[in-house]
Design a protein around this motif. Structure first.
Motif, PDB file in Angstrom:
ATOM      1  N   PRO A 108       0.815  -1.221   0.000  1.00 41.31           N
ATOM      2  CA  PRO A 108       0.000   0.000   0.000  1.00 41.31           C
ATOM      3  C   PRO A 108       0.848   1.271   0.000  1.00 41.31           C
ATOM      4  N   ASN A 109       0.445   2.220  -0.805  1.00 36.89           N
ATOM      5  CA  ASN A 109       1.122   3.524  -0.848  1.00 36.89           C
ATOM      6  C   ASN A 109       0.552   4.424   0.238  1.00 36.89           C
ATOM      7  N   LEU A 110       0.968   4.143   1.466  1.00 37.72           N
ATOM      8  CA  LEU A 110       0.524   4.888   2.647  1.00 37.72           C
ATOM      9  C   LEU A 110       1.729   5.393   3.403  1.00 37.72           C
ATOM     10  N   ASN A 111       1.595   6.575   4.000  1.00 37.60           N
ATOM     11  CA  ASN A 111       2.760   7.128   4.699  1.00 37.60           C
ATOM     12  C   ASN A 111       2.934   6.491   6.074  1.00 37.60           C
ATOM     13  N   ASN A 112       3.985   6.908   6.759  1.00 37.12           N
ATOM     14  CA  ASN A 112       4.465   6.241   7.966  1.00 37.12           C
ATOM     15  C   ASN A 112       3.481   6.296   9.134  1.00 37.12           C
ATOM     16  N   LYS A 113       2.545   7.207   9.106  1.00 35.06           N
ATOM     17  CA  LYS A 113       1.616   7.288  10.236  1.00 35.06           C
ATOM     18  C   LYS A 113       0.679   6.081  10.305  1.00 35.06           C
ATOM     19  N   LYS A 115       1.861   3.041   9.947  1.00 35.07           N
ATOM     20  CA  LYS A 115       2.822   1.949  10.116  1.00 35.07           C
ATOM     21  C   LYS A 115       2.220   0.752  10.844  1.00 35.07           C
ATOM     22  N   TYR A 116       1.618   0.971  11.984  1.00 35.53           N
ATOM     23  CA  TYR A 116       1.138  -0.143  12.808  1.00 35.53           C
ATOM     24  C   TYR A 116      -0.059  -0.836  12.176  1.00 35.53           C
ATOM     25  N   ASP A 117      -0.875  -0.077  11.456  1.00 32.02           N
ATOM     26  CA  ASP A 117      -1.995  -0.695  10.738  1.00 32.02           C
ATOM     27  C   ASP A 117      -1.492  -1.595   9.615  1.00 32.02           C
ATOM     28  N   ILE A 118      -0.472  -1.130   8.895  1.00 33.08           N
ATOM     29  CA  ILE A 118       0.106  -1.936   7.813  1.00 33.08           C
ATOM     30  C   ILE A 118       0.699  -3.221   8.369  1.00 33.08           C
ATOM     31  N   ILE A 119       1.485  -3.089   9.430  1.00 30.45           N
ATOM     32  CA  ILE A 119       2.137  -4.265  10.034  1.00 30.45           C
ATOM     33  C   ILE A 119       1.094  -5.266  10.539  1.00 30.45           C
ATOM     34  N   TYR A 131       1.335 -21.674   4.855  1.00 28.81           N
ATOM     35  CA  TYR A 131       1.805 -22.605   3.819  1.00 28.81           C
ATOM     36  C   TYR A 131       2.096 -21.906   2.494  1.00 28.81           C
ATOM     37  N   LEU A 132       1.791 -20.603   2.381  1.00 30.67           N
ATOM     38  CA  LEU A 132       2.082 -19.828   1.178  1.00 30.67           C
ATOM     39  C   LEU A 132       3.303 -18.938   1.406  1.00 30.67           C
ATOM     40  N   SER A 133       3.966 -18.570   0.309  1.00 23.84           N
ATOM     41  CA  SER A 133       5.077 -17.614   0.369  1.00 23.84           C
ATOM     42  C   SER A 133       4.643 -16.321  -0.307  1.00 23.84           C
ATOM     43  N   PHE A 134       5.116 -15.187   0.226  1.00 22.77           N
ATOM     44  CA  PHE A 134       4.647 -13.889  -0.250  1.00 22.77           C
ATOM     45  C   PHE A 134       5.801 -12.955  -0.622  1.00 22.77           C
ATOM     46  N   TYR A 135       5.577 -12.217  -1.727  1.00 29.27           N
ATOM     47  CA  TYR A 135       6.410 -11.079  -2.096  1.00 29.27           C
ATOM     48  C   TYR A 135       5.571  -9.805  -1.994  1.00 29.27           C
ATOM     49  N   PHE A 136       6.230  -8.687  -1.684  1.00 30.85           N
ATOM     50  CA  PHE A 136       5.606  -7.377  -1.838  1.00 30.85           C
ATOM     51  C   PHE A 136       6.096  -6.745  -3.140  1.00 30.85           C
ATOM     52  N   TYR A 137       5.164  -6.124  -3.854  1.00 34.39           N
ATOM     53  CA  TYR A 137       5.468  -5.395  -5.080  1.00 34.39           C
ATOM     54  C   TYR A 137       5.485  -3.905  -4.739  1.00 34.39           C
ATOM     55  N   LEU A 138       6.639  -3.253  -4.891  1.00 29.50           N
ATOM     56  CA  LEU A 138       6.799  -1.846  -4.522  1.00 29.50           C
ATOM     57  C   LEU A 138       6.905  -1.002  -5.790  1.00 29.50           C
ATOM     58  N   ASN A 139       5.981  -0.058  -5.967  1.00 31.23           N
ATOM     59  CA  ASN A 139       5.979   0.732  -7.204  1.00 31.23           C
ATOM     60  C   ASN A 139       6.089   2.231  -6.977  1.00 31.23           C
ATOM     61  N   ASN A 140       6.294   2.644  -5.724  1.00 28.39           N
ATOM     62  CA  ASN A 140       6.450   4.075  -5.434  1.00 28.39           C
ATOM     63  C   ASN A 140       7.441   4.228  -4.282  1.00 28.39           C
ATOM     64  N   LYS A 141       8.633   4.732  -4.578  1.00 28.06           N
ATOM     65  CA  LYS A 141       9.675   4.773  -3.553  1.00 28.06           C
ATOM     66  C   LYS A 141       9.355   5.755  -2.419  1.00 28.06           C
ATOM     67  N   LYS A 142       8.413   6.672  -2.664  1.00 31.07           N
ATOM     68  CA  LYS A 142       8.008   7.619  -1.625  1.00 31.07           C
ATOM     69  C   LYS A 142       7.471   6.901  -0.398  1.00 31.07           C
ATOM     70  N   TYR A 143       6.868   5.728  -0.600  1.00 27.69           N
ATOM     71  CA  TYR A 143       6.212   5.017   0.498  1.00 27.69           C
ATOM     72  C   TYR A 143       6.997   3.798   0.986  1.00 27.69           C
ATOM     73  N   ILE A 144       8.233   3.684   0.546  1.00 29.30           N
ATOM     74  CA  ILE A 144       9.055   2.561   1.004  1.00 29.30           C
ATOM     75  C   ILE A 144       9.645   2.895   2.366  1.00 29.30           C
ATOM     76  N   ASP A 145       9.361   2.069   3.347  1.00 31.51           N
ATOM     77  CA  ASP A 145       9.905   2.222   4.695  1.00 31.51           C
ATOM     78  C   ASP A 145      10.572   0.898   5.066  1.00 31.51           C
ATOM     79  N   GLU A 146      11.884   0.885   5.098  1.00 32.54           N
ATOM     80  CA  GLU A 146      12.616  -0.353   5.347  1.00 32.54           C
ATOM     81  C   GLU A 146      12.328  -0.921   6.731  1.00 32.54           C
TER      82      GLU A 146
END
Length: 292
Positions: A108-113, A115-119, A131-146
């Motif tokens: 999701p392209n959401l800002n850091n505020k 954070k806890y909802d995303i997690i 039993y499934l494996s997951f990748y995240f697809y990141l398409n906007n670096k503005k919302y990337i929070d390592e």
């Protein structure tokens, strides 16, 4: 030796009436599985024109792919533009996805505020599907929070990687070493490949795989420099025209048509492309690369 993984996002062939051409889809699958060193196929990425499919077409495409995947190449299913875990559960639980165990989710392209909802959202989802494996697809670096990504990873072993569509370069050592970071950006391919990522996704592997693998990827795998020869600069020009001058889906199908893998039809009103100058340019460049 660390080997860069290779992934191909699958296009969808259409006939002249814009119905899915399943014979060409089978031919395309046969072509892909006979390529050496292919590690996975991405299903229902944007390049597949997924947004035009009916439910029955989704089912038929999946059955066609699975039935023709004779070499058992990994299939990665992309779920597009859905974020809430309840909605994701409803999608993943559909019966026709039951034989696919690697999922790519839009982050999701959401800002850091938030954070806890995303997690919380993804912790719930990943624990629900252990039993499934997951990748995240990141398409906007503005919302990337390592830090968010690392916190989700620390709680979920089945969160295995990141598909990076941006020019963002990850810096957190723990994150880099705990997740598989895969590049999906042809325009930045040659800038980012020298970082020796875990993997690369590109639709141009559909027709230029041998050149790219043998002349670039193998050298990087062996800690050698690849040669900046005429074909390298041709490839850069090819990529520029494909992504900056024309509709890339149409351009990709135009090249696939020239090697008899599928018809050039797309679900945009751009069918008569054979006389357009830019399409002829990429065809000429393509032919020079493959015969050199």
């Amino acid at each position: 030796m660390k080997k860069i993984k290779i992934y191909i996002p699958l296009i969808t062939p259409f006939d002249k009436n814009l119905n899915i051409d399943y014979l060409s889809l089978e031919k395309l699958m046969l072509y892909i599985i006979n390529l050496e060193n292919i590690d996975g196929i991405i299903l229902f990425d944007k390049i597949s024109e997924y947004y035009t499919f009916t439910v029955n077409e989704y089912i038929d495409i999946i059955n066609c792919i699975l039935n023709n995947n004779k070499n058992k190449i990994n299939i990665i299913l992309k779920i597009n533009n859905i974020y809430n875990y309840k909605d994701l559960i409803n999608i993943i639980d559909l019966k026709f996805y039951k034989d696919i165990n690697i999922i790519m989710l839009d982050f999701p392209n959401l800002n850091n505020k938030y954070k806890y909802d995303i997690i919380k959202n993804y912790n719930y989802l990943f624990k629900y599907y252990r039993y499934l494996s997951f990748y995240f697809y990141l398409n906007n670096k503005k919302y990337i929070d390592e830090n968010i990504l690392l916190e989700i990873k620390n709680s979920n072993k089945n969160f295995i990687g990141i598909i990076n569509k941006t020019n963002y370069i990850f810096n957190n050592y723990n994150l880099i070493n705990s997740l598989s970071i895969i590049i999906y950006n042809d325009l930045l391919f040659y800038k980012l490949i020298n970082l020796k990522p875990y993997g690369i996704i590109s639709p141009i592997f559909l027709f230029l795989f041998n050149y790219i693998y043998n002349n670039i990827i193998l050298n990087i795998n062996n800690n050698k420099l690849f040669i900046y020869d005429k074909n390298y600069y041709r490839l850069i020009k090819f990529i520029y025209i494909l992504y900056k001058k024309i509709n890339p889906i149409s351009g990709i199908k135009f090249i696939l048509d020239s090697i008899n893998l599928c018809e050039p039809y797309v679900k945009y009103p751009i069918y008569n492309v054979d006389k357009l100058l830019e399409y002829q340019k990429i065809k000429k460049i393509f032919n020079k690369i493959i015969i050199s």
